[in-house]
Design a protein around this motif. Structure first.
Motif, mmCIF file in Angstrom:
data_model
loop_
_atom_site.group_PDB
_atom_site.id
_atom_site.type_symbol
_atom_site.label_atom_id
_atom_site.label_comp_id
_atom_site.label_asym_id
_atom_site.label_seq_id
_atom_site.Cartn_x
_atom_site.Cartn_y
_atom_site.Cartn_z
ATOM 1 N N VAL A 78 44.926 -0.881 26.297
ATOM 2 C CA VAL A 78 44.751 -0.071 27.509
ATOM 3 C C VAL A 78 43.989 1.217 27.193
ATOM 4 O O VAL A 78 43.094 1.628 27.932
ATOM 5 C CB VAL A 78 46.111 0.241 28.152
ATOM 6 C CG1 VAL A 78 45.948 1.253 29.282
ATOM 7 C CG2 VAL A 78 46.747 -1.040 28.687
ATOM 8 N N ALA A 79 44.342 1.857 26.081
ATOM 9 C CA ALA A 79 43.667 3.099 25.687
ATOM 10 C C ALA A 79 42.195 2.842 25.350
ATOM 11 O O ALA A 79 41.314 3.654 25.680
ATOM 12 C CB ALA A 79 44.375 3.729 24.496
ATOM 13 N N LEU A 80 41.918 1.718 24.711
ATOM 14 C CA LEU A 80 40.530 1.385 24.373
ATOM 15 C C LEU A 80 39.712 1.130 25.633
ATOM 16 O O LEU A 80 38.550 1.540 25.736
ATOM 17 C CB LEU A 80 40.500 0.159 23.462
ATOM 18 C CG LEU A 80 40.978 0.388 22.034
ATOM 19 C CD1 LEU A 80 41.245 -0.939 21.334
ATOM 20 C CD2 LEU A 80 39.937 1.199 21.257
ATOM 21 N N LEU A 81 40.322 0.456 26.607
ATOM 22 C CA LEU A 81 39.621 0.213 27.863
ATOM 23 C C LEU A 81 39.325 1.530 28.575
ATOM 24 O O LEU A 81 38.231 1.727 29.119
ATOM 25 C CB LEU A 81 40.448 -0.703 28.760
ATOM 26 C CG LEU A 81 39.836 -1.034 30.121
ATOM 27 C CD1 LEU A 81 38.458 -1.669 29.969
ATOM 28 C CD2 LEU A 81 40.772 -1.943 30.914
ATOM 29 N N GLU A 82 40.281 2.444 28.559
ATOM 30 C CA GLU A 82 40.052 3.746 29.177
ATOM 31 C C GLU A 82 38.943 4.504 28.460
ATOM 32 O O GLU A 82 38.139 5.210 29.092
ATOM 33 C CB GLU A 82 41.330 4.573 29.187
ATOM 34 C CG GLU A 82 41.174 5.944 29.852
ATOM 35 C CD GLU A 82 40.585 5.875 31.247
ATOM 36 O OE1 GLU A 82 39.774 6.771 31.585
ATOM 37 O OE2 GLU A 82 40.904 4.921 32.003
ATOM 38 N N ALA A 83 38.874 4.340 27.146
ATOM 39 C CA ALA A 83 37.793 4.986 26.388
ATOM 40 C C ALA A 83 36.436 4.439 26.805
ATOM 41 O O ALA A 83 35.466 5.196 26.963
ATOM 42 C CB ALA A 83 38.015 4.782 24.893
ATOM 43 N N ILE A 84 36.357 3.118 26.997
ATOM 44 C CA ILE A 84 35.106 2.501 27.476
ATOM 45 C C ILE A 84 34.732 3.072 28.836
ATOM 46 O O ILE A 84 33.587 3.468 29.085
ATOM 47 C CB ILE A 84 35.263 0.967 27.591
ATOM 48 C CG1 ILE A 84 35.264 0.318 26.209
ATOM 49 C CG2 ILE A 84 34.168 0.379 28.473
ATOM 50 C CD1 ILE A 84 33.924 -0.076 25.671
ATOM 51 N N ASN A 85 35.704 3.131 29.728
ATOM 52 C CA ASN A 85 35.417 3.602 31.085
ATOM 53 C C ASN A 85 35.046 5.085 31.112
ATOM 54 O O ASN A 85 34.222 5.509 31.935
ATOM 55 C CB ASN A 85 36.607 3.309 31.994
ATOM 56 C CG ASN A 85 36.691 1.837 32.359
ATOM 57 O OD1 ASN A 85 35.665 1.151 32.412
ATOM 58 N ND2 ASN A 85 37.891 1.347 32.616
ATOM 59 N N THR A 86 35.630 5.863 30.226
ATOM 60 C CA THR A 86 35.240 7.268 30.118
ATOM 61 C C THR A 86 33.775 7.384 29.701
ATOM 62 O O THR A 86 33.020 8.203 30.249
ATOM 63 C CB THR A 86 36.134 7.995 29.112
ATOM 64 O OG1 THR A 86 37.478 8.006 29.610
ATOM 65 C CG2 THR A 86 35.677 9.433 28.901
#
Length: 213
Positions: A137-145
Motif C-alpha cells: 500500500v505504501a509503495l502504491l502511494e509512493a507511485i501515485n505521489t
C-alpha cells in the motif's frame, strides 16, 4: 484534419476487459467527446513501454492525451523481488517526467491517472488472487505521489482513480472472475486487476472530471 485523442498506457485504457471494442475507458471518452481515438495503450505495458514504444507514435498537434502507467512496473518489481520495488518507483517517476516533457510540447490537453488499489486499501493481495507483498500500500502511494508531482510540474490534469476505485475492488466482490459485466455494478475489477465495464466507465468519468477542472 479531425482532432485526435491519443490514449497511452496499459490495460486501464483498453477495451479487452470491459467486454470488447468500444467499451474500454478511452473508447468511451472518445465517443463522448466525438473525437478520433488513436489507442496506443497495450495490455501489460510498463512505463518503459510507454516512453520507448508508444510515445513516438503520437502524431502532430493532438487535441487530447490520456496516460495510464505505473501499476505494471510496481507489480512486476514486487513479485520478482520486493527489494526492487523502490527502484521501480524511481523509474516510474523518471519515465513520467520524460513522457510528460515530450507530450507537453504538443500543446494537447493531457490527463494522467493515479493507479487504483485492487485491495481497497487493505494491502491483502490474497483477496485479489495475488501473492501478498509487505508494504504494498505504501509503495502504491509512493507511485501515485510521483504521478501527481510530475503532473503538477508539466501542467497535466490528474484523474484520481485511486480514490475513485476505493471500495470497488476486493471489498465489493470476487475480482478474480473474468466477468466484464457483473450483476453487482459496484464491482469494478475483473481478472484480478483489470477494469471491467463498470470500471471502464468510472475511468472515463474520472478523465472527464479532470478535464472539467
Amino acid at each position: 484534419m479531425a482532432p485526435r485523442y491519443y490514449a497511452l498506457g496499459d490495460s486501464m485504457s483498453i477495451d479487452d476487459y470491459a467486454g470488447g471494442p468500444g467499451l474500454g475507458a478511452a473508447s468511451l471518452l472518445a465517443d463522448d467527446l466525438g473525437i478520433e481515438l488513436m489507442l496506443l495503450a497495450r495490455d501489460g505495458a510498463t512505463s518503459d513501454d510507454v516512453l520507448r514504444r508508444q510515445l513516438g507514435q503520437v502524431g502532430d498537434r493532438p487535441a487530447l492525451i490520456t496516460v495510464t502507467m505505473g501499476g505494471n512496473d510496481l507489480l512486476s518489481a514486487m513479485f520478482e523481488s520486493p527489494d526492487k520495488a523502490p527502484a521501480a518507483v524511481e523509474a516510474v517517476a523518471a519515465n513520467y517526467d520524460a513522457t510528460l516533457t515530450s507530450l507537453a510540447a504538443t500543446g494537447a490537453r493531457i490527463v494522467v491517472s493515479t493507479v487504483y488499489d485492487p485491495t481497497d486499501g487493505t494491502g491483502d493481495m490474497s483477496r485479489a488472487g495475488l501473492p501478498d507483498v509487505e508494504g504494498g500500500v505504501a509503495l502504491l502511494e509512493a507511485i501515485n505521489t510521483e504521478i501527481r508531482t510530475a503532473a503538477a510540474r508539466h501542467g497535466a490534469a490528474v484523474a484520481d482513480l485511486h480514490a475513485a476505485f476505493l471500495g470497488h475492488g476486493a471489498q465489493a466482490g470476487d475480482i478474480t472472475l473474468p466477468d466484464s459485466h457483473p450483476a453487482n455494478r459496484e464491482l469494478w475489477l475483473c481478472g484480478h486487476i483489470e477494469p471491467n465495464a463498470w470500471g471502464a466507465e468510472a475511468i472515463r468519468d474520472g478523465w472527464r472530471a479532470a478535464l472539467r477542472r
